[in-house]
Design an enzyme around this catalytic site. Structure first.
Site, PDB file in Angstrom:
ATOM      1  CE1 TYR A  56      54.103  47.445  70.168  1.00  0.00           C
ATOM      2  CE2 TYR A  56      54.713  46.007  68.357  1.00  0.00           C
ATOM      3  CZ  TYR A  56      54.114  46.197  69.585  1.00  0.00           C
ATOM      4  OH  TYR A  56      53.530  45.144  70.223  1.00  0.00           O
ATOM      5  CG  ASP A  65      45.292  50.628  85.427  1.00  0.00           C
ATOM      6  OD1 ASP A  65      44.595  51.415  84.757  1.00  0.00           O
ATOM      7  OD2 ASP A  65      45.907  50.979  86.444  1.00  0.00           O
ATOM      8  CG  ASP A 122      51.101  43.155  70.637  1.00  0.00           C
ATOM      9  OD1 ASP A 122      50.546  42.290  69.943  1.00  0.00           O
ATOM     10  OD2 ASP A 122      52.215  42.996  71.161  1.00  0.00           O
ATOM     11  CE  LYS A 137      48.698  53.577  84.423  1.00  0.00           C
ATOM     12  NZ  LYS A 137      47.849  52.830  85.365  1.00  0.00           N
TER      13      LYS A 137
END
Ligand code: ATP
Length: 333
Positions: free
Chosen positions: A124, A204, A228, A171
């Site tokens: 962002y 994931d 988000d 991740k």
């Protein structure tokens, strides 16, 4: 005591759900003096800037704002005003409780977890450029300072709210440096809160776990983009975006807003569900220590859902936004 609060009606369904919420707060005797300011596309048109100085000054002065959703043009146009506002006020912690309401058809009626999303950096940062035609680079910025600050916030939140566990989603197996740094900061913060369990999950797998066994989670802390996406996923678990509230918190103040956007597809029809923004306003009332009024409105809202007679379209009914607000007002004690 009367309290000044900056009110930002927003775009799309914003003015409709904000008007309904203000009515409920006034009926409950919240004793708030609203300072209304227009920001976003309408401000750009009239004042040449998306966030006029006087709006920002008002939030800084009052340290509290209730905000409707603001539209962000997709793929072109001005950068997100929501993001710019969070950055301008350094509202680094986005707190999004995920709790079902009674009688709402959803997959997990018992769910009760809280998402803490880092609000100031990550993808962002808005740092994008064309390297050569057909190749674009977007920069993901992760800093030690922001990662440590949001992790500490999550553990502090867990301690204050008597929560047992904080899970970091990441991740770091692929983004070894950026998510690796976030994860390292998470465990550094965790060491200061020995009574709270700390664990991490790769994003994931975490999403699959959220859909299949969400009750294993309590407080979840994430970088900006994961936060988000996972927030909307979690809203889906409890019955949809119309029900998910949020708060953006920083040292300089707090801005309360729903997780959902401006819903242009239903704007202007008076059919939006005001529950998410009303729940955000309840969070705001607790933040300013108006606990009795917050409890009164929350109980009234729960009663309306329990009764199930007045429901907005997204909840399978045909009541209008204003009718829903009236029903909540009738249940106030
Ligand atoms: P943003 O990018 O700003 O988050 P978006 O376009 O991704 O916005 P929303 O504006 O949140 O998404 O809308 C997603 C869907 O949810 C739309 O179909 C919209 O009508 C619905 N929705 C969102 N908020 C509400 C609400 N308060 N009441 C009823 N439906 C809603």
């Amino acid at each position: 005591m009367r309290q000044k609060v900056t009110l930002i009606p927003g775009d799309g369904i914003g003015p409709e759900i904000i008007a309904a919420t203000v009515r409920v707060l006034e009926a409950a005797g919240a004793e708030i003096d609203w300072e209304t300011h227009i920001i976003g596309a309408q401000a750009l048109e009239k004042q040449g800037t998306t966030i006029p100085d006087e709006a920002l000054e008002s939030i800084k002065r009052n340290r509290i704002a209730l905000k409707g959703p603001l539209t962000t043009p997709v793929g072109k146009g001005f950068t997100s005003v929501n993001v710019a506002l969070r950055k301008a006020l350094d509202l680094y912690a986005n707190v999004r409780p995920v709790r079902a309401l009674p009688n709402v058809p959803c997959r997990y009626p018992e769910l009760d977890l809280v998402i803490i999303r880092e609000n100031t950096e990550d993808l962002y940062s808005g740092l994008e450029h064309v390297v050569v035609p057909g190749v674009v680079e977007s920069l993901k910025i992760i800093t030690e300072k922001a990662s440590l600050r949001i992790s500490k916030y999550a553990f502090e939140y867990a301690r204050k709210n008597k929560r047992r566990k904080v899970t970091a989603f990441h991740k770091a197996n692929i983004m070894k440096l950026s998510d690796g740094l976030f994860l390292e900061c998470f465990y550094r913060a965790a060491s200061e809160y020995p009574e709270i369990q700390a664990e991490d999950k790769i994003i994931d797998n975490a999403c699959m776990q959220l859909v299949m066994k969400p009750e294993q989670f309590d407080v979840i802390v994430m970088e900006n983009l994961y936060g988000d996406i996972v927030s909307d996923l979690c809203a889906g678990l409890i019955g949809g975006l119309g029900l998910a509230p949020g708060a953006n918190i920083g040292e300089q103040g707090a801005v309360f807003e729903a997780v959902h956007g401006s819903a242009p597809d239903i704007a202007g029809q008076g059919i939006a569900n005001p529950t998410a923004i009303l729940l955000s306003a309840i969070m705001m009332l607790r933040h300013i220590e108006k606990h009795d009024i917050a409890n009164n409105i929350e109980n009234a809202l729960i009663e309306v859902y329990k009764e199930g007679k007045v429901r907005t379209k997204d909840m399978g009914g045909n009541s209008k936004t204003a009718e829903f607000a009236n029903a909540v007002i009738e249940k106030l004690s």
